[in-house]
Structure formats: C-alpha cells, structure tokens
Design a protein around this motif. Structure first.
Motif: not given
Length: 349
Positions: A316-317, A319-325, A332-337, A341-349
């Motif tokens: 969500e930062d 940075s180009g890196y990823h959270n693994f599960a 699901a928790a990683n994806a929600a975060r 963050a995408m919504n906060a930056r208004k990235i919708y597509k």
C-alpha cells in the motif's frame, strides 16, 4: 660550334632533364603520399549507412553530408582508381578520426562494414519486436513480423508464433546492419541455445518445466515487478500454484488479454475477458510469453525458491514491493489495504 662546346651543352641538357625528372618524381611521390595519408576532416565517429542497391552518387552524397571528403578531386581520383564507383557495397561503415582517404576508400570497396550493438530489451508482442528490429537494421520490420507469425518458420526452431518471442534473450549482440531476416533468426537461435546451457536445462528439469515454459512464467514475473530482489519470491508463488493445480490469477496476463498495458487497476469486467491468456479463467500457463523477460526474471524462476506463499499483493506504500500470504484470509487483508490506498489516490482504472 666546337665538339667540346657541343658536348658541354649536351651534358647540361642531360643534367636539366635529370633534375626535371627528379622533381616530377618527387611531386608524384608527394602527391601519392598526400593521397595515401591525408586524414579525414572529422573529430568524431561518423556512421555511414549504405542501403542495398545504393548508387555511387548516393554514397558520395552521404560522405559529403558527414564531412568525410577532404578533397573532392582527391577522393574521386582514388575512388575511380579503386573502381569504387562500380562496386558500391551496402553496409554500415564507421569512419573514425585519423582515418585516411585511402583507408576509407578501401573500407568501402571491400565492404568491411562495422557491426552495430543491438540491445534487445523487453517487448510484449511479435509486432513490437519486429518494429524495433526494423528501425535498427536494414531489414523490413513487416517482413520479419510475417516470419515470426509463420507456423512453418517458427516450427523450424521448435516454437510456435505464440512462443517464438521467447527465442530472443535480452542481451546486447554484435549484428551487421545488412543481415537478412533468415540469418538473423538463425543467429538468435544459436544465442538462445547458448543461453539455455546444460545448467539451466537441468534447473528446468528440476522444476518439471521446459525452457519455453520457464520463459512464459518468467514473462509474468517480469511484468509483475522490476525489483530483482523480489522476483524469486514472486516466482515461487506461481510455481506453488502451478504445482497445486490452482489458477495462476496473474493480473499481467489479464492486461495482455485485454490488450491495454496501461491498466493500473484490474476490474471485474477485465477478469471476464475470454482469452487463453486470461489466467483467471484458464488453468496453467498462457499459450506464450506476455513479454520478452529479462535474464533476471528467468533465473528467478529457475532459482526455485522454497516458500509456502500462494498469494501476493502490491504494498500500500506504492514502493513497488509486495505483501505475501499463505492463506486467503491473509491475502484479503493485504488486498484491502492496497485497494484503500488506491481509492485514496483516486486510481480507479
């Protein structure tokens, strides 16, 4: 006139003739020396491209444009003596500071062209790759594309039109500008076999995959991240899913199926795209690579890093890196975060 005076006069005449002959010889030698040793009036390398079928006049025009002719009369004299005007050879010729007119003429006459450094990077489709080659070499890009898309030609090298992009390994190669398409493919196939040496083939066998399948998987890894230190971990996720018979569910394959590589957010409508490249709908690897992967991505797959990860999501930062599960709940928790963050930056597509 006495015999004595006549003899003296003849001696003077012979001396004068000898002196004149000597002067003429010196002038001839000096002229030849100048012709041979006069340097081109350039202070940096000049690249002369002589297309196939070029005329002598076109060659001369190119040399003039690049300031490679010191004396027009001197150059023409040497060129005609060498019969360069009747034997123009296509090629890429590099003229360097300190080169003489004679050396330049000989270089052109014998067709001693200079190879160029062809650096092959990441391309996503046969069309993109062929267009790149068409801009760098003399060959026609459309002709090369037709060859890449030919079932018969691809089969000669053990590929299909869908997989043949993987025959080209990212690297820099010395290539002659005038190389013919078939010879170009032959050379690249030799480089491919050199790359896929005994060690790498053994690593493929350990994975239960072929070099072509490793390349396909590496192309997905390559599209997922440019962080080389994370590629082996991402590759492990896909290998784990493959071995378990799970859908890969790789977002880059959806972008490839949709044909829009600018997508930053994969939506439900994209996931429904009917294409064998859509790994949300079809199990296993896609029919071919979705790009020409880097060597780092290929080696990341071959590293066969042991993990239990089955999922990953961009951090969500951004940075180009990823959270693994390892579990759906963790993922699901990683994806929600990340989506927050995408919504906060208004990235919708």
């Amino acid at each position: 006139m006495t015999k004595k005076s006549s003899k003296a006069k003849n001696q003077k005449l012979l001396i004068a003739v000898g002196i004149l002959a000597g002067v003429l010889l010196l002038l001839a030698l000096f002229g030849r020396y100048v012709l041979k040793h006069q340097q081109l009036p350039i202070d940096e390398e000049q690249v002369i491209l002589v297309p196939s079928g070029s005329s002598y006049d076109a060659l001369c025009d190119s040399l003039r444009v690049h300031n490679c002719i010191t004396s027009e009369s001197m150059f023409q004299s040497m060129a005609h003596a060498r019969k360069l005007n009747k034997h123009v050879k296509a090629g890429r010729y590099v003229m360097r500071p300190g080169m003489t007119t004679m050396r330049m003429v000989n270089k052109l006459y014998y067709g001693n062209q200079d190879a160029l450094k062809l650096t092959i990077n990441r391309y996503r489709t046969n069309a993109q790759f062929a267009a790149f080659i068409g801009k760098r070499l003399e060959m026609d890009g459309d002709n090369l594309l037709a060859m890449l898309n030919s079932e018969e030609i691809a089969a000669r090298y053990g590929f299909t039109p869908a997989t043949i992009l993987g025959m080209f390994v990212q690297n820099s190669y010395d290539i002659y500008w005038t190389i013919e398409p078939q010879k170009f493919l032959d050379k690249m196939y030799k480089e491919y076999n050199r790359f896929w040496n005994g060690t790498r083939k053994a690593e493929c066998e350990a994975l239960g995959l072929t070099p072509q399948e490793v390349t396909i998987l590496a192309s997905i890894v390559d599209e997922e991240t440019n962080k080389n230190d994370e590629k082996a971990k991402i590759a492990s996720v896909y290998l784990n899913r493959l071995h378990r018979g799970m859908l890969l569910q790789a977002d880059p394959t959806v972008k490839y199926a949709v044909g829009d590589f600018t997508l930053r957010r994969i939506l439900l409508k994209h996931l429904a795209t009917p294409s064998p490249y859509n790994t949300y709908l079809y199990k296993g690897l896609p029919p071919g690579p979705i790009c020409l992967p880097s060597v780092a991505s290929i080696d990341a797959v071959l590293a066969n890093l042991p993990t239990k990860y089955l999922y990953f999501c961009a951090k969500e930062d951004f940075s180009g890196y990823h959270n693994f599960a390892e579990t759906p709940a963790q993922h699901a928790a990683n994806a929600a975060r990340f989506h927050a963050a995408m919504n906060a930056r208004k990235i919708y597509k």
